[in-house]
Design a protein around this motif. Structure first.
Motif, PDB file in Angstrom:
ATOM      1  N   SER A  12     -51.467  26.051  17.256  1.00  0.00           N
ATOM      2  CA  SER A  12     -52.839  26.260  16.895  1.00  0.00           C
ATOM      3  C   SER A  12     -53.096  27.549  17.827  1.00  0.00           C
ATOM      4  CB  SER A  12     -53.716  25.054  17.178  1.00  0.00           C
ATOM      5  OG  SER A  12     -54.982  25.513  17.317  1.00  0.00           O
ATOM      6  N   TRP A  13     -53.873  28.348  17.244  1.00  0.00           N
ATOM      7  CA  TRP A  13     -54.400  29.427  18.069  1.00  0.00           C
ATOM      8  C   TRP A  13     -56.074  29.536  17.885  1.00  0.00           C
ATOM      9  CZ3 TRP A  13     -49.872  29.803  15.646  1.00  0.00           C
ATOM     10  CH2 TRP A  13     -48.610  30.438  16.610  1.00  0.00           C
ATOM     11  N   PHE A  14     -56.739  30.008  18.842  1.00  0.00           N
ATOM     12  CA  PHE A  14     -58.297  30.111  18.947  1.00  0.00           C
ATOM     13  C   PHE A  14     -58.802  31.324  18.442  1.00  0.00           C
ATOM     14  CE2 PHE A  14     -57.415  31.421  22.874  1.00  0.00           C
ATOM     15  CZ  PHE A  14     -58.378  32.158  23.224  1.00  0.00           C
ATOM     16  N   VAL A  15     -57.936  32.151  18.335  1.00  0.00           N
ATOM     17  CA  VAL A  15     -58.455  33.476  18.093  1.00  0.00           C
ATOM     18  C   VAL A  15     -57.308  34.482  17.530  1.00  0.00           C
ATOM     19  CG1 VAL A  15     -58.353  34.334  20.224  1.00  0.00           C
ATOM     20  CG2 VAL A  15     -60.015  35.323  18.917  1.00  0.00           C
ATOM     21  N   TYR A  16     -57.571  35.402  16.585  1.00  0.00           N
ATOM     22  CA  TYR A  16     -56.616  36.356  16.320  1.00  0.00           C
ATOM     23  C   TYR A  16     -57.222  37.727  16.396  1.00  0.00           C
ATOM     24  CZ  TYR A  16     -52.959  38.528  13.542  1.00  0.00           C
ATOM     25  OH  TYR A  16     -51.496  39.264  13.295  1.00  0.00           O
ATOM     26  N   VAL A  17     -56.441  38.463  17.454  1.00  0.00           N
ATOM     27  CA  VAL A  17     -57.031  39.759  18.129  1.00  0.00           C
ATOM     28  C   VAL A  17     -56.044  41.092  17.297  1.00  0.00           C
ATOM     29  CG1 VAL A  17     -57.586  41.080  20.122  1.00  0.00           C
ATOM     30  CG2 VAL A  17     -58.002  38.567  19.793  1.00  0.00           C
ATOM     31  N   VAL A  18     -56.512  42.000  16.799  1.00  0.00           N
ATOM     32  CA  VAL A  18     -55.819  43.066  16.598  1.00  0.00           C
ATOM     33  C   VAL A  18     -56.208  44.224  17.475  1.00  0.00           C
ATOM     34  CG1 VAL A  18     -55.418  42.639  14.033  1.00  0.00           C
ATOM     35  CG2 VAL A  18     -57.563  43.852  14.976  1.00  0.00           C
ATOM     36  N   ALA A  19     -55.387  45.043  17.476  1.00  0.00           N
ATOM     37  CA  ALA A  19     -56.034  46.344  18.373  1.00  0.00           C
ATOM     38  C   ALA A  19     -55.863  47.602  17.478  1.00  0.00           C
ATOM     39  CB  ALA A  19     -54.610  46.680  19.206  1.00  0.00           C
ATOM     40  N   SER A  40     -66.773  39.467  12.655  1.00  0.00           N
ATOM     41  CA  SER A  40     -65.499  39.883  13.771  1.00  0.00           C
ATOM     42  C   SER A  40     -66.489  40.053  14.887  1.00  0.00           C
ATOM     43  CB  SER A  40     -64.852  41.106  13.174  1.00  0.00           C
ATOM     44  OG  SER A  40     -65.651  42.098  13.077  1.00  0.00           O
ATOM     45  N   LYS A  41     -65.842  40.311  16.051  1.00  0.00           N
ATOM     46  CA  LYS A  41     -66.423  40.635  17.257  1.00  0.00           C
ATOM     47  C   LYS A  41     -65.445  41.280  18.310  1.00  0.00           C
ATOM     48  CE  LYS A  41     -65.932  36.386  20.216  1.00  0.00           C
ATOM     49  NZ  LYS A  41     -66.595  35.462  20.657  1.00  0.00           N
ATOM     50  N   ALA A  42     -66.079  42.066  19.385  1.00  0.00           N
ATOM     51  CA  ALA A  42     -65.205  42.724  20.274  1.00  0.00           C
ATOM     52  C   ALA A  42     -64.630  41.811  21.118  1.00  0.00           C
ATOM     53  CB  ALA A  42     -66.527  43.382  21.260  1.00  0.00           C
ATOM     54  N   TYR A  43     -63.392  41.942  21.494  1.00  0.00           N
ATOM     55  CA  TYR A  43     -62.748  40.840  22.340  1.00  0.00           C
ATOM     56  C   TYR A  43     -61.999  41.746  23.392  1.00  0.00           C
ATOM     57  CZ  TYR A  43     -60.496  36.402  22.916  1.00  0.00           C
ATOM     58  OH  TYR A  43     -60.054  35.246  23.636  1.00  0.00           O
ATOM     59  N   ALA A  68     -59.113  50.938  28.046  1.00  0.00           N
ATOM     60  CA  ALA A  68     -58.547  51.334  26.889  1.00  0.00           C
ATOM     61  C   ALA A  68     -58.285  50.132  25.956  1.00  0.00           C
ATOM     62  CB  ALA A  68     -57.356  52.298  27.095  1.00  0.00           C
ATOM     63  N   ALA A  69     -57.281  49.118  26.228  1.00  0.00           N
ATOM     64  CA  ALA A  69     -56.886  48.192  25.437  1.00  0.00           C
ATOM     65  C   ALA A  69     -58.157  47.239  25.148  1.00  0.00           C
ATOM     66  CB  ALA A  69     -55.894  47.208  26.274  1.00  0.00           C
ATOM     67  N   ALA A  70     -59.052  46.886  25.988  1.00  0.00           N
ATOM     68  CA  ALA A  70     -60.189  46.353  25.945  1.00  0.00           C
ATOM     69  C   ALA A  70     -61.094  46.895  24.768  1.00  0.00           C
ATOM     70  CB  ALA A  70     -60.910  45.934  26.872  1.00  0.00           C
ATOM     71  N   ALA A  71     -61.327  48.056  24.830  1.00  0.00           N
ATOM     72  CA  ALA A  71     -62.033  49.008  23.717  1.00  0.00           C
ATOM     73  C   ALA A  71     -61.490  48.996  22.266  1.00  0.00           C
ATOM     74  CB  ALA A  71     -62.228  50.435  24.310  1.00  0.00           C
ATOM     75  N   ARG A  72     -60.487  48.692  22.312  1.00  0.00           N
ATOM     76  CA  ARG A  72     -59.665  48.872  21.018  1.00  0.00           C
ATOM     77  C   ARG A  72     -59.580  47.128  20.536  1.00  0.00           C
ATOM     78  NH1 ARG A  72     -54.222  51.222  21.768  1.00  0.00           N
ATOM     79  NH2 ARG A  72     -54.264  50.866  19.747  1.00  0.00           N
ATOM     80  N   SER A  73     -59.710  46.228  21.211  1.00  0.00           N
ATOM     81  CA  SER A  73     -59.543  45.013  20.555  1.00  0.00           C
ATOM     82  C   SER A  73     -60.631  44.493  19.746  1.00  0.00           C
ATOM     83  CB  SER A  73     -59.336  44.020  21.890  1.00  0.00           C
ATOM     84  OG  SER A  73     -58.097  44.650  22.673  1.00  0.00           O
ATOM     85  N   ASP A  88     -56.181  37.354   3.025  1.00  0.00           N
ATOM     86  CA  ASP A  88     -55.913  38.771   2.390  1.00  0.00           C
ATOM     87  C   ASP A  88     -57.113  39.409   2.201  1.00  0.00           C
ATOM     88  OD1 ASP A  88     -53.132  37.950   1.831  1.00  0.00           O
ATOM     89  OD2 ASP A  88     -53.422  37.314  -0.209  1.00  0.00           O
ATOM     90  N   ARG A  89     -58.454  39.008   1.954  1.00  0.00           N
ATOM     91  CA  ARG A  89     -59.368  39.534   1.961  1.00  0.00           C
ATOM     92  C   ARG A  89     -59.745  40.246   3.178  1.00  0.00           C
ATOM     93  NH1 ARG A  89     -65.215  38.003   2.480  1.00  0.00           N
ATOM     94  NH2 ARG A  89     -66.224  39.856   1.499  1.00  0.00           N
ATOM     95  N   VAL A  90     -59.510  39.379   4.230  1.00  0.00           N
ATOM     96  CA  VAL A  90     -59.920  39.974   5.710  1.00  0.00           C
ATOM     97  C   VAL A  90     -58.903  41.435   5.968  1.00  0.00           C
ATOM     98  CG1 VAL A  90     -59.801  39.465   8.339  1.00  0.00           C
ATOM     99  CG2 VAL A  90     -60.686  37.859   6.972  1.00  0.00           C
ATOM    100  N   VAL A  91     -57.820  41.234   5.538  1.00  0.00           N
ATOM    101  CA  VAL A  91     -56.945  42.115   5.763  1.00  0.00           C
ATOM    102  C   VAL A  91     -57.310  43.441   4.924  1.00  0.00           C
ATOM    103  CG1 VAL A  91     -54.510  43.217   5.415  1.00  0.00           C
ATOM    104  CG2 VAL A  91     -54.907  40.651   6.487  1.00  0.00           C
ATOM    105  N   ALA A  92     -57.639  43.209   3.797  1.00  0.00           N
ATOM    106  CA  ALA A  92     -57.983  44.283   2.544  1.00  0.00           C
ATOM    107  C   ALA A  92     -59.465  45.109   3.299  1.00  0.00           C
ATOM    108  CB  ALA A  92     -58.468  43.824   1.265  1.00  0.00           C
ATOM    109  N   GLU A  93     -60.289  44.106   3.622  1.00  0.00           N
ATOM    110  CA  GLU A  93     -61.362  44.736   4.213  1.00  0.00           C
ATOM    111  C   GLU A  93     -61.484  45.446   5.461  1.00  0.00           C
ATOM    112  OE1 GLU A  93     -64.103  44.811   2.501  1.00  0.00           O
ATOM    113  OE2 GLU A  93     -64.152  43.319   1.046  1.00  0.00           O
ATOM    114  N   LEU A  94     -60.499  45.121   6.549  1.00  0.00           N
ATOM    115  CA  LEU A  94     -60.057  45.832   7.706  1.00  0.00           C
ATOM    116  C   LEU A  94     -59.565  47.110   7.450  1.00  0.00           C
ATOM    117  CD1 LEU A  94     -60.014  46.048  10.662  1.00  0.00           C
ATOM    118  CD2 LEU A  94     -57.937  44.717  10.833  1.00  0.00           C
ATOM    119  N   ALA A  95     -58.710  46.846   6.466  1.00  0.00           N
ATOM    120  CA  ALA A  95     -58.068  48.249   5.985  1.00  0.00           C
ATOM    121  C   ALA A  95     -59.045  49.173   5.425  1.00  0.00           C
ATOM    122  CB  ALA A  95     -56.937  48.076   4.949  1.00  0.00           C
TER     123      ALA A  95
END
Length: 106
Positions: A12-19, A40-43, A68-73, A88-95
């Motif tokens: 189980s993961w509590f958050v999914y973070v992308v750079a 979504s939120k800054a992380y 720099a990593a924090a600013a891009r998370s 799939d919708r989250v991925v499409a909207e982020l793209a």
């Protein structure tokens, strides 16, 4: 990507973070996602910039790689009830927010 299971454990993961790519405005991306109904939120804050550590003399610029990593998370929606279609919708909207095409799956 999550690592493969080795037995009967359940992960189980509590958050999914992308750079986000370098140069992308994280706050503008969060706003664009919100306009499309994606929370979504800054992380990944830099702990050396927390108020109680600043009192010890830490300041912005001391750890540029971490900053720099924090600013891009960016943390994306992630919970057990999230369907594959919602993912799939989250991925499409982020793209779309990043101005990038999404490769179609399936």
């Amino acid at each position: 990507m999550p690592i493969a299971g080795r037995g009967e454990e359940v992960r189980s993961w509590f958050v999914y973070v992308v750079a986000l790519p370098a140069g992308v405005d994280r706050d503008a991306t969060i706003a664009r996602l919100a306009e499309r109904g994606i929370a979504s939120k800054a992380y990944l804050p830099c702990i050396h910039l927390f108020p109680h550590l600043r009192e010890l003399g830490y300041r912005a610029g001391q750890f540029p790689v971490a900053e720099a990593a924090a600013a891009r998370s960016l943390a994306l929606p992630f919970h057990p009830a999230l369907s594959e279609a919602a993912v799939d919708r989250v991925v499409a909207e982020l793209a779309a927010a990043l101005g990038r095409p999404v490769a179609q799956t399936g």
